[in-house]
Scaffold this active site. Structure first.
Site, short mmCIF file in Angstrom:
data_model
loop_
_atom_site.label_atom_id
_atom_site.label_comp_id
_atom_site.label_asym_id
_atom_site.label_seq_id
_atom_site.Cartn_x
_atom_site.Cartn_y
_atom_site.Cartn_z
N LEU A 130 0.61 3.57 -2.27
CA LEU A 130 1.11 3.37 -3.64
C LEU A 130 1.50 4.68 -4.32
O LEU A 130 0.90 5.72 -4.07
CB LEU A 130 0.06 2.63 -4.45
CG LEU A 130 -0.42 1.32 -3.82
CD1 LEU A 130 -1.47 0.65 -4.69
CD2 LEU A 130 0.74 0.36 -3.56
N ARG B 155 8.07 5.21 1.73
CA ARG B 155 8.67 5.86 2.90
C ARG B 155 9.03 7.32 2.62
O ARG B 155 9.20 8.08 3.58
CB ARG B 155 9.93 5.12 3.33
CG ARG B 155 9.65 3.75 3.91
CD ARG B 155 10.94 2.98 4.10
NE ARG B 155 10.68 1.56 4.26
CZ ARG B 155 10.51 0.95 5.41
NH1 ARG B 155 10.57 1.63 6.52
NH2 ARG B 155 10.27 -0.34 5.46
N GLY C 22 0.82 -1.21 0.00
CA GLY C 22 0.00 0.00 0.00
C GLY C 22 0.84 1.26 0.00
O GLY C 22 2.06 1.20 -0.23
N HIS D 115 4.84 2.00 -8.13
CA HIS D 115 3.89 0.88 -8.18
C HIS D 115 3.06 0.96 -9.46
O HIS D 115 2.79 -0.06 -10.10
CB HIS D 115 2.93 0.93 -6.98
CG HIS D 115 3.60 0.75 -5.65
ND1 HIS D 115 3.74 1.76 -4.75
CD2 HIS D 115 4.17 -0.35 -5.09
CE1 HIS D 115 4.34 1.30 -3.66
NE2 HIS D 115 4.63 0.04 -3.84
N ASP E 169 14.09 -2.80 -4.60
CA ASP E 169 14.36 -3.83 -3.60
C ASP E 169 15.13 -4.97 -4.26
O ASP E 169 14.61 -6.08 -4.45
CB ASP E 169 13.04 -4.32 -2.99
CG ASP E 169 12.30 -3.19 -2.30
OD1 ASP E 169 12.84 -2.66 -1.32
OD2 ASP E 169 11.23 -2.81 -2.77
O1 PAF Z 1 8.18 -4.91 -1.52
C1 PAF Z 1 7.16 -4.90 -0.81
O2 PAF Z 1 6.35 -3.96 -0.87
C2 PAF Z 1 6.89 -6.05 0.13
O3 PAF Z 1 8.05 -6.53 0.67
C3 PAF Z 1 6.06 -7.18 -0.52
C4 PAF Z 1 6.81 -7.85 -1.64
C5 PAF Z 1 4.75 -6.62 -1.03
C6 PAF Z 1 5.75 -8.24 0.53
O4 PAF Z 1 5.02 -7.73 1.59
#
Ligand code: PAF
Length: 332
Positions: free
Chosen positions: A80, A234, A78, A84, A197
């Site tokens: 977003l 964040r 979330g 995203h 990530d």
């Molecule tokens: O990258 C993220 O937002 C989270 O680590 C994920 C992959 C949705 C798992 O909660």
């Protein structure tokens, strides 16, 4: 007699007119209904559904699967943003059905304060997801995803034990717990993750291989703000002036690429750490220069053909943890 003939002729003519007029009205009415209902049906097929339970999600997706449609999943927590949105846009292009999961997964937060601080905004998330063409937002409760405590243990060293794994014990175990549950609920053909990530993608790939999930993992490029700060939920927790300071992270990483051409790996590592730590408001937690596949720390530039520098920096008055990376060698 002549009068009667004239009257019947007149009625005949009027009747013909009447008939023609009715016909025109009916034709117009049918045309209107076809167009209008067509628009409604078309719109209905693009209406996004918000689903909260695995049972309902499976029921919806089985309809798509029967038709042989491809299902894409974008897992999120979330809050977003455009990063995203770019994953979802790609998913929509490459699949018939796009599911976006919005679930703030407690098991991947080793720091409870971090979990409490994490922004929550489901309504705004749904609006953005509808705009970019998602078909389903799956937003389950914690009880739905964890009716019982999840005691499963995932371990893929060194991929999950270095960097984020070392500084956030249990983090990747939690990620594997939730992502595997999502894969079991959605059974996607493809799943989309942001390259910000970097380590997470490597861990998820290891888990997919280990558990033999039939899903293709698609890594999508980092989306950056105008300042080049990597987009992250964040970032919302930073004050505007802190965001400006945070933009230095990628500026310094970018400069280090040039620096690396005439310096050793260790000198480059020190350059990045020292330059960022000298900026008020930033504090480097780690900067590791690793092999892009195994994530093992390297000593020399000649140690691998695929070299990536991964960084985590605390930023601002609330010590917001920001991550980023830069590629020095290998896949572009
Ligand atoms: O990258 C993220 O937002 C989270 O680590 C994920 C992959 C949705 C798992 O909660």
């Amino acid at each position: 007699m002549a009068f009667l003939t004239a009257m019947s002729q007149m009625f005949c003519i009027n009747f013909t007119y009447l008939f023609a007029e009715c016909f025109c009205y009916m034709a117009f009415y049918m045309l209107f209904c076809t167009c209008f209902l067509g628009i409604i049906v078309q719109n209905q097929s693009s209406i996004m559904e918000l689903i909260h339970t695995i049972e309902e999600l499976k029921r919806e997706l089985s309809k798509a699967r029967i038709k042989g449609e491809k299902i894409g999943l974008v897992p999120t927590m979330g809050a977003l943003h455009e990063g995203h949105a770019s994953l979802v846009k790609r998913c929509v292009k490459e699949n018939d059905v796009t599911v976006v999961s919005v679930f703030l997964n407690p098991t991947q937060f080793n720091d409870k304060v971090d979990l409490e601080k994490y922004p929550r905004m489901l309504e705004a998330d749904c609006r953005l997801m509808e705009e970019v063409g998602a078909n389903i937002v799956f937003a389950p409760s914690v009880e739905e995803m964890y009716p019982e405590p999840d005691t499963r243990k995932f371990s893929y060293p060194p991929i999950d034990s270095v960097m984020e794994g070392a500084f956030r014990p249990g983090h990747f175990n939690g990620v594997c717990q939730i992502v595997s549950k999502l894969f079991m609920a959605v059974e996607p053909d493809r799943a989309y993750f942001g390259e910000k990530d970097f380590q997470q993608i490597a861990v998820i790939r290891a888990m997919v291989k280990d558990l033999k999930f039939k899903v293709q993992i698609i890594a999508c490029p980092i989306v950056r703000e105008e300042s080049c700060l990597a987009m992250s939920s964040r970032n919302m927790l930073l004050y505007p002036e802190e965001r400006k300071i945070a933009a230095n992270i990628f500026k310094v990483l970018s400069k280090s690429k040039n620096f690396a051409t005439s310096h050793t790996l260790k000198e480059t590592q020190c350059y990045v750490i020292d330059t960022l730590n000298a900026i008020v408001g930033l504090e480097v937690q780690y900067f590791s220069i690793v092999d892009g596949n195994t994530l093992q720390e390297l000593e020399r530039w000649t140690d691998s053909d695929y070299i990536v520098g991964c960084i985590t920096v605390y930023c601002g008055s609330h010590s917001i943890r920001l991550i980023d990376h830069i590629q020095y060698k290998g896949k572009e």
